[in-house]
Design an enzyme around this catalytic site. Structure first.
Site, PDB file in Angstrom:
ATOM      1  N   GLU A  39       0.834  -1.206   0.000  1.00  0.00           N
ATOM      2  CA  GLU A  39       0.000   0.000   0.000  1.00  0.00           C
ATOM      3  C   GLU A  39       0.871   1.259   0.000  1.00  0.00           C
ATOM      4  OE1 GLU A  39      -3.042   1.961  -0.699  1.00  0.00           O
ATOM      5  OE2 GLU A  39      -3.702   0.017   0.049  1.00  0.00           O
ATOM      6  N   GLU A  46       2.030   6.291  -7.168  1.00  0.00           N
ATOM      7  CA  GLU A  46       1.010   7.240  -7.623  1.00  0.00           C
ATOM      8  C   GLU A  46       1.491   8.689  -7.468  1.00  0.00           C
ATOM      9  OE1 GLU A  46      -2.796   6.450  -5.858  1.00  0.00           O
ATOM     10  OE2 GLU A  46      -3.026   4.575  -6.962  1.00  0.00           O
TER      11      GLU A  46
END
Length: 97
Positions: A39, A46
């Site tokens: 994660e 991103e």
């Protein structure tokens, strides 16, 4: 990440309630670390992609989708492993009721 943290809390409570073995705790801890790490890597990828370009580019989308897919895959495998660990305890509890 909030959902993953909630899952960690619930699994920890269930593990304590059912008094799972040291080996089972180790599997749970490794899976917690795997999902949380992926994660964090997904978030970093991103952010890096967004930093480099604001345009919609196929390779940027591929990078983001692949990182998100890694998180999803590890979460699914973690759920399966959790079922393998906790299902016998749940069945034993159901028999007692």
């Amino acid at each position: 990440m909030k959902i993953h943290c909630l899952a960690v809390i619930l699994v920890t409570l269930a593990g304590t309630l059912f008094q799972i073995t040291a080996s089972e705790w180790c599997v749970c801890l490794l899976l917690f670390a795997l999902v949380a790490s992926l994660e964090l890597v997904n978030t970093a990828i991103e952010a890096a992609v967004d930093l480099v370009t604001e345009e919609k580019k196929p390779l940027a989308k591929l990078a983001k989708d692949t990182a998100a897919g890694a998180v999803l895959f590890s979460a699914i495998i973690s759920v399966i492993a959790g079922c393998i660990i906790f299902l016998p305890y749940l069945l034993e509890l159901a028999e007692k009721l």
